[in-house]
Enzyme design. Structure first.
Site, PDB file in Angstrom:
ATOM      1  N   SER A 199      57.667  53.508  55.251  1.00 13.86           N
ATOM      2  CA  SER A 199      57.471  52.131  55.683  1.00 13.86           C
ATOM      3  C   SER A 199      56.016  51.707  55.661  1.00 13.86           C
ATOM      4  CB  SER A 199      57.980  51.963  57.124  1.00 13.86           C
ATOM      5  OG  SER A 199      59.342  52.263  57.235  1.00 13.86           O
ATOM      6  N   ILE A 256      56.551  42.661  60.303  1.00 15.87           N
ATOM      7  CA  ILE A 256      57.468  42.904  59.207  1.00 15.87           C
ATOM      8  C   ILE A 256      57.233  44.326  58.696  1.00 15.87           C
ATOM      9  CG2 ILE A 256      58.286  42.129  56.947  1.00 15.87           C
ATOM     10  CD1 ILE A 256      58.588  40.032  59.245  1.00 15.87           C
ATOM     11  N   GLU A 257      58.300  45.102  58.675  1.00 21.82           N
ATOM     12  CA  GLU A 257      58.278  46.457  58.139  1.00 21.82           C
ATOM     13  C   GLU A 257      59.064  46.426  56.831  1.00 21.82           C
ATOM     14  OE1 GLU A 257      60.026  50.899  59.390  1.00 21.82           O
ATOM     15  OE2 GLU A 257      60.191  49.199  60.774  1.00 21.82           O
ATOM     16  N   VAL A 258      58.431  46.812  55.741  1.00 23.70           N
ATOM     17  CA  VAL A 258      59.131  46.923  54.464  1.00 23.70           C
ATOM     18  C   VAL A 258      59.192  48.387  54.108  1.00 23.70           C
ATOM     19  CG1 VAL A 258      59.157  46.340  52.005  1.00 23.70           C
ATOM     20  CG2 VAL A 258      58.520  44.604  53.691  1.00 23.70           C
TER      21      VAL A 258
END
Length: 127
Positions: free
Chosen positions: A109, A120-122
């Protein structure tokens, strides 16, 4: 009753135009218009419905507030591609890459903030 998936989440934002620009430019989401001119951000089989602070639609969260969301999104990309894409878009990474646990197993992440300071974690699943 058994829940099968998330359909949509509502984000309360300061400015819908600024928010839609960010999510389209940085995360490749699509802006959709529905109802009586309402805006949403579509991706996969989900969407973020957008409420502008002070102009929320009923019913709404008890205390709708910009910047109160912390969400993890899964990308069809490598972690290096995610990081490179954020750098190219001029988005500051506030954490990661770091190994975490997603709903279906281990993920890598990166974390950043949207224009409303939502976290926001992608992530991408680790094979």
């Amino acid at each position: 009753m058994k829940i099968s998936r998330i359909d949509h989440i509502v984000l309360t934002v300061k400015n819908i135009e600024v928010t839609t620009d960010f999510y389209v430019r940085v995360l490749g989401m699509e802006v959709v218009t529905f109802g009586e001119g309402r805006k949403a951000l579509s991706f996969g089989n989900q969407k973020f419905n957008l409420h502008e602070v002070g102009k929320e639609f009923e019913p709404k969260a008890h205390r709708p507030t910009p910047g109160a969301t912390d969400i993890c999104l899964i990308a069809d990309a490598t972690i290096d591609e995610i990081v490179d894409g954020l750098h190219l878009a001029g988005v500051a990474i506030v954490g990661g890459p770091i190994r975490r646990t997603g709903a279906c197993g281990p993920i890598m992440s990166v974390y950043f903030r949207d224009p409303d300071s939502n976290l926001i974690e992608v992530s991408t699943y680790v094979p």
